[in-house]
Design a protein around this motif. Structure first.
Motif, short mmCIF file in Angstrom:
data_model
loop_
_atom_site.label_atom_id
_atom_site.label_comp_id
_atom_site.label_asym_id
_atom_site.label_seq_id
_atom_site.Cartn_x
_atom_site.Cartn_y
_atom_site.Cartn_z
N ILE A 170 12.00 37.52 -6.16
CA ILE A 170 10.98 39.23 -6.73
C ILE A 170 10.30 39.51 -6.13
O ILE A 170 9.42 38.85 -5.26
CB ILE A 170 10.46 39.50 -7.82
CG1 ILE A 170 10.02 40.96 -8.14
CG2 ILE A 170 9.17 38.96 -8.07
CD1 ILE A 170 9.74 41.44 -9.16
N ASP A 171 10.65 40.41 -4.79
CA ASP A 171 9.77 40.36 -3.55
C ASP A 171 8.67 41.20 -3.65
O ASP A 171 7.99 41.38 -4.90
CB ASP A 171 10.86 40.95 -2.54
CG ASP A 171 10.44 43.01 -2.58
OD1 ASP A 171 10.27 43.63 -3.59
OD2 ASP A 171 11.17 43.30 -1.93
N VAL A 172 7.83 41.53 -3.11
CA VAL A 172 6.18 42.06 -2.87
C VAL A 172 6.45 43.51 -3.54
O VAL A 172 5.50 43.93 -4.67
CB VAL A 172 5.73 42.57 -1.91
CG1 VAL A 172 4.12 42.80 -1.88
CG2 VAL A 172 5.56 40.58 -1.18
N GLY A 173 7.34 44.04 -2.82
CA GLY A 173 6.99 45.53 -3.86
C GLY A 173 8.21 45.42 -5.07
O GLY A 173 7.05 46.90 -5.64
N SER A 192 2.10 47.31 -11.62
CA SER A 192 1.36 48.49 -11.78
C SER A 192 1.00 49.04 -12.85
O SER A 192 0.30 49.40 -13.66
CB SER A 192 2.21 49.61 -10.94
OG SER A 192 3.09 50.03 -11.28
N ARG A 233 14.58 48.92 -5.71
CA ARG A 233 13.31 49.13 -5.84
C ARG A 233 13.10 50.96 -6.30
O ARG A 233 12.62 50.66 -7.16
CB ARG A 233 12.47 49.07 -4.64
CG ARG A 233 10.94 48.90 -4.13
CD ARG A 233 10.45 48.33 -3.00
NE ARG A 233 10.14 47.33 -2.18
CZ ARG A 233 10.06 47.07 -1.26
NH1 ARG A 233 9.47 48.23 -0.34
NH2 ARG A 233 9.93 45.82 -1.07
N ALA A 291 4.67 44.56 -6.96
CA ALA A 291 3.73 45.76 -7.17
C ALA A 291 4.61 46.88 -8.17
O ALA A 291 3.50 47.23 -9.03
CB ALA A 291 3.83 46.19 -6.17
N GLU A 292 5.57 47.22 -8.10
CA GLU A 292 6.00 48.22 -9.23
C GLU A 292 5.72 47.58 -10.81
O GLU A 292 5.52 48.48 -11.68
CB GLU A 292 7.41 48.53 -9.32
CG GLU A 292 8.31 49.15 -7.90
CD GLU A 292 7.22 50.58 -8.32
OE1 GLU A 292 6.86 51.53 -9.05
OE2 GLU A 292 8.05 51.53 -7.41
#
Lengths: 276, 314
Positions: free
Chosen positions: A231-234, A241, A204, A237-238
């Motif tokens: 791919i994970d949620v964090g 963005s 991350r 989310a990157e």
């Protein structure tokens, strides 16, 4: 899956465990020997005996390669900071010379993997690390050579680490070169990233740095995702963005899981999906 | 008592009623009366009902559609933890305006685990919308649901409507205590697999989850849903529970179940039920898990946290 390391690569590995370091070393040596290149391992945290044991366990003919001069195992104190002092120019010359010697001995190229932990210590000259990385980058990208530098995030000041990462063409997270390799690599033919493997908590921070650099770039951002397996949620989310920039975000061959997460992260704004 | 209730509505607080019915006629009459009241007051109405009741109400209201929206609760409320976010979105569509919601999250045939979670959801409605301008009616088939389920409805609804009687429930309980109290977590089967969660283990945990999913016939996007959920829960253990925990995986007919246990404490009953801000990078794991899984059972106290998720093949 990214296809290992090739001439022209100057890659940074950010390991999160000894296993990462070990599998990266073994994978690097295996690929180098298979390519017929001369391979140097410059060790700092890992003991030479440990590396030899790992190579034997992986059925890599290390003894034969050592005897034939195709493989060499060095210690950081005898190379990077010989004489208890690190001098960037001297080390760059050493690498240039090693490429010359490898070619003269009939090898098609030269590969170096180095553990950089020593540069986070009080070795005199270590503060000039970034100078070295910037200069040696040209050796690896312009000559028949490749390098994999290990930067343990537990040892380095985050600012130094971030700056060092920027001086490499590509950054690998866990895994190591070859199978199961996860990587965040800036595009060379445009603004964006190639993402490979499985991206989660361990990647991350790496991804955050890479995305942060893209945020201020003008125009469209391209993400090449054909080799992204998870791919994970964090991390999603990157990437999401980037939809809040003014330019378009173009997703090339995204895996279904990423589109699923994007749909749950919000109205997708200016996202374009391209399939090759 | 009626005057109190009217007062409370006038004060623009949530009005959360259970409708106890036995026949279709009682059902239609009760729901219709609530909808008519809302429409008379100029309020938009959302009805989220199991499919047969969507059809029943569509027929009963033939013609009256303006301001009334029908939705399939077997979809929205498949995981009951997704219902509060649905009501919240409906409220957000009409800022500053009162809205009415008919929600039927518990119907005969739901599993015990689903009913336990729907009951906890019912309790949390009182907590989540205490300061919102929403009126909520929840029909219960008292002829076919188990008496314990009906008894729990009296714990989770401040008001119970039965026929022409409307009365406050003397068994009503503090929502958070009901949420903490109601549980249906039978022990995993003997052949369940347990793996340790530690730094660097996420990829291995996913590999095991994918293997179990395949065994249960859970494939494609549904397998992805499980892998994301397992990753998020294990990540929570790594970040919030001293970096350690366990993942237990097993299969059930047509489904795969994963359970993460760790020593962390998650005291907020609303965790995962509030829409995270758009620009948030971390901290939205449970919200996503709720939207990806068919059932999410979260229990947490001083002894630790357990989250059990279930993903169906289709």
């Amino acid at each position: 899956m990214r296809e290992g390391i090739a001439h022209g690569d100057h890659v940074c590995l950010v390991p999160t465990s000894d296993d990462d370091v070990h599998s990266a070393l073994v994978g690097f040596v295996r690929q180098g020997l298979e390519a017929g290149d001369r391979v140097w391992c410059v060790l700092d945290g890992t003991a030479p005996d440990t590396l030899l044991r790992l190579l034997h366990q992986a059925a890599i003919p290390a003894d034969r390669a050592l005897a034939a001069g195709q493989l060499a195992i060095h210690r950081a104190e005898d190379t990077y900071y010989r004489g208890r002092r690190f001098e960037p120019a001297r080390m760059v010359d050493l690498v240039h010379g090693a490429v010359d010697e490898a070619l003269a001995a009939g090898f098609p190229g030269f590969r170096l993997t180095g553990e950089m932990g020593w540069a986070a210590t009080a070795v005199p000259g270590a503060e000039r690390l970034l100078e070295y990385e910037a200069e040696v980058h040209h050796v690896f990208t312009r000559r028949p050579a490749a390098a994999l530098c290990h930067y343990d995030p537990a040892l380095f000041d985050p600012r130094v680490l971030a700056a060092a990462l920027e001086l490499h063409a590509s950054v690998l997270a866990t895994g190591g070169p070859g199978e199961g390799m996860s990587a965040v690599t800036p595009l060379t033919d445009g603004v964006g990233l190639t993402l490979c493997g499985e991206l989660d908590l361990d990647h991350r921070e790496l991804l955050h740095e890479a995305v942060d650099r893209l945020r201020s770039m003008p125009g469209d951002v391209h993400l090449r995702l054909g080799e992204l397996e998870f791919i994970d949620v964090g991390c999603a989310a990157e990437l999401f963005s980037l939809t809040r920039r003014t330019g378009r975000l173009v997703l090339h061959d995204p895996p279904a899981v990423l589109l699923r997460l994007f749909a749950l992260l919000g109205p997708d704004g200016d996202v374009e999906v391209c399939r090759s | 008592m009626t005057a109190d209730l009217l007062d409370s509505r006038a004060r623009e607080t949530t009005w959360h009623e259970a409708l106890f019915y036995r026949t279709n006629d009682e059902y239609v009459a009760g729901v219709q009366a609530f909808v008519d009241g809302a429409l008379d007051a100029g309020q938009p109405v959302l009805l989220a009902l199991p499919r047969p009741h969507v059809a029943l109400m569509a027929e009963a209201m033939a013609g009256v559609v303006d301001g009334v929206r029908l939705a399939d609760m077997t979809e929205i409320g498949r995981n009951p933890n997704r219902i509060i976010p649905t009501i919240q979105r409906f409220l957000d569509e009409y800022p500053g305006q009162p809205v009415s919601f008919v929600g039927e999250p518990i119907w005969p045939g739901r599993t015990e685990a689903e009913i336990a979670e729907a009951t906890r959801h019912e309790a949390l409605i009182n907590h989540a919308f205490a300061d919102s301008d929403a009126a909520v009616l929840c029909p219960y088939d008292v002829g076919r649901l188990a008496p314990t389920v009906v008894a729990d409805a009296s714990r989770t609804h401040p008001v119970v409507v039965e026929g022409s009687r409307r009365q406050s429930s003397d068994r009503y309980q503090d929502p958070v205590s009901v949420w903490a109290d109601v549980a249906h977590l039978p022990a995993p089967p003997a052949d369940a697999e347990t793996l340790a969660i530690h730094a660097g283990s996420l990829s291995d945990l996913r590999r095991a989850a994918r293997r179990l999913a395949r065994r249960a016939g859970v494939a494609g996007l549904r397998a992805d849903d499980l892998l994301v959920a397992v990753t998020e829960l294990a990540t929570n253990s790594l970040v919030h529970a001293r970096g350690a925990g366990t993942l237990t995986l097993w299969t059930e007919p047509g489904a795969v179940v994963g359970e993460v246990r760790d020593a962390g404490l998650l005291a907020d009953p609303m965790a995962g039920r509030r829409q995270p801000p758009a620009d948030l990078l971390g901290g939205r794991g449970l919200w996503m898990v709720n939207h990806l899984c068919d059932l999410v059972q979260l229990h947490s106290d001083e002894s630790g946290t357990v989250v059990r998720v279930r993903v169906h093949a289709a």
